[in-house]
Design a protein around this motif. Sequence first.
Motif, PDB file in Angstrom:
ATOM      1  N   THR A  92       0.848  -1.198   0.000  1.00 45.35           N
ATOM      2  CA  THR A  92       0.000   0.000   0.000  1.00 45.35           C
ATOM      3  C   THR A  92       0.881   1.244   0.000  1.00 45.35           C
ATOM      4  O   THR A  92       1.925   1.253   0.675  1.00 45.35           O
ATOM      5  CB  THR A  92      -0.951   0.024   1.227  1.00 45.35           C
ATOM      6  N   VAL A 137       6.403   0.800  -1.977  1.00 44.69           N
ATOM      7  CA  VAL A 137       7.624   0.757  -2.791  1.00 44.69           C
ATOM      8  C   VAL A 137       8.000   2.134  -3.314  1.00 44.69           C
ATOM      9  O   VAL A 137       8.885   2.256  -4.152  1.00 44.69           O
ATOM     10  CB  VAL A 137       7.528  -0.261  -3.959  1.00 44.69           C
ATOM     11  N   GLY A 138       7.364   3.174  -2.814  1.00 46.75           N
ATOM     12  CA  GLY A 138       7.760   4.523  -3.239  1.00 46.75           C
ATOM     13  C   GLY A 138       6.602   5.497  -3.140  1.00 46.75           C
ATOM     14  O   GLY A 138       5.436   5.091  -3.063  1.00 46.75           O
ATOM     15  N   TYR A 140       4.529   7.189  -4.832  1.00 49.26           N
ATOM     16  CA  TYR A 140       3.714   7.358  -6.036  1.00 49.26           C
ATOM     17  C   TYR A 140       2.624   6.308  -5.922  1.00 49.26           C
ATOM     18  O   TYR A 140       2.762   5.357  -5.150  1.00 49.26           O
ATOM     19  CB  TYR A 140       4.540   7.142  -7.319  1.00 49.26           C
ATOM     20  N   LEU A 142       0.389   3.365  -7.515  1.00 46.21           N
ATOM     21  CA  LEU A 142       0.203   2.374  -8.574  1.00 46.21           C
ATOM     22  C   LEU A 142      -1.282   2.033  -8.658  1.00 46.21           C
ATOM     23  O   LEU A 142      -2.050   2.359  -7.755  1.00 46.21           O
ATOM     24  CB  LEU A 142       0.995   1.107  -8.234  1.00 46.21           C
TER      25      LEU A 142
HETATM   26  N1  ADE Z   1      -0.204   0.133  -4.193  1.00 38.91           N
HETATM   27  C1  ADE Z   1      -0.411   1.263  -4.889  1.00 38.91           C
HETATM   28  N2  ADE Z   1       0.649   2.070  -4.845  1.00 38.91           N
HETATM   29  C2  ADE Z   1       1.603   1.417  -4.107  1.00 38.91           C
HETATM   30  C3  ADE Z   1       2.916   1.741  -3.702  1.00 38.91           C
HETATM   31  N3  ADE Z   1       3.500   2.888  -4.044  1.00 38.91           N
HETATM   32  N4  ADE Z   1       3.576   0.850  -2.937  1.00 38.91           N
HETATM   33  C4  ADE Z   1       2.993  -0.310  -2.562  1.00 38.91           C
HETATM   34  N5  ADE Z   1       1.743  -0.660  -2.922  1.00 38.91           N
HETATM   35  C5  ADE Z   1       1.056   0.191  -3.687  1.00 38.91           C
END
Ligand code: ADE
Length: 244
Positions: A92, A137-138, A140, A142
């Motif tokens: 997340t 993971v950053g 931004y 997804l």
């Molecule tokens: N789901 C949507 N964006 C994400 C992110 N940046 N890192 C991990 N899960 C995600």
Amino acid sequence: MTNNAFAATVLTLYPEMFPGPIGLSLAGSALKSGLWSLKTLDIRDYATDKHRSVDDSPSGGGAGMVLRPDVVGLSIQAVLAKASSLPFLVMTPRGKPLTQSRVKALAAGSGVNILCGRFEGFDERLFEHYPLEPVSVGDYVLSGGEPAALVLLDAIVRLLPGVMGKSASAEDESFEGYLLEYPHYTRPREWEGRMIPEILHSGDHAKIAAWRQQKAEEHTRLWRPDLWEHYLASKIRKSPSGTQ
Ligand code: ADE
């Protein structure tokens, strides 16, 4: 598969996304040869109504949909019944940023459970009820947690014993000791009028090591001032007088 192979279980609404890119190259060969295993669970299989619904509109109003705690909860319980001692991560953008040291710790364990979300996110009560570790993971957003889970698994799998040819290359790389990796060159010696730095042909290994260290520091200072600050602080901690 060997009994002690690293076991990854992914809960997702899109099991077809796995193994995807990690079914190829290094991670893919390691998967085929049984150095790690991958299992997916389709969250939708835990829906209880005839429409197999997994989400609902947000309480209090607003855009998007929220993953239902009852359905996701059942899928989590199915995983906990089999692998309750493994870390249970939730991908997340609200999670703790993933770091190489967390990846290393996970790779040293016997496996990982990963929950992937879609839509606006999960009902908050899931985080209160289960021992879940939210990971990002950053900074931004997804379209879902699946690409993030693939990133996480790729980073873990390459560190598993026997996956990378030369383990030295895992030790020498970026983020170890808060420095980016030094620049690399290979033949041809001249390309587009640009030469490989002369020192790399000197055969003087001590000088080459010093040059690489200097370049790694230069690049880190320029491109990742945040890491550079950590590096300076760790150097001060390491030096006995505290002044270096
Ligand atoms: N789901 C949507 N964006 C994400 C992110 N940046 N890192 C991990 N899960 C995600």
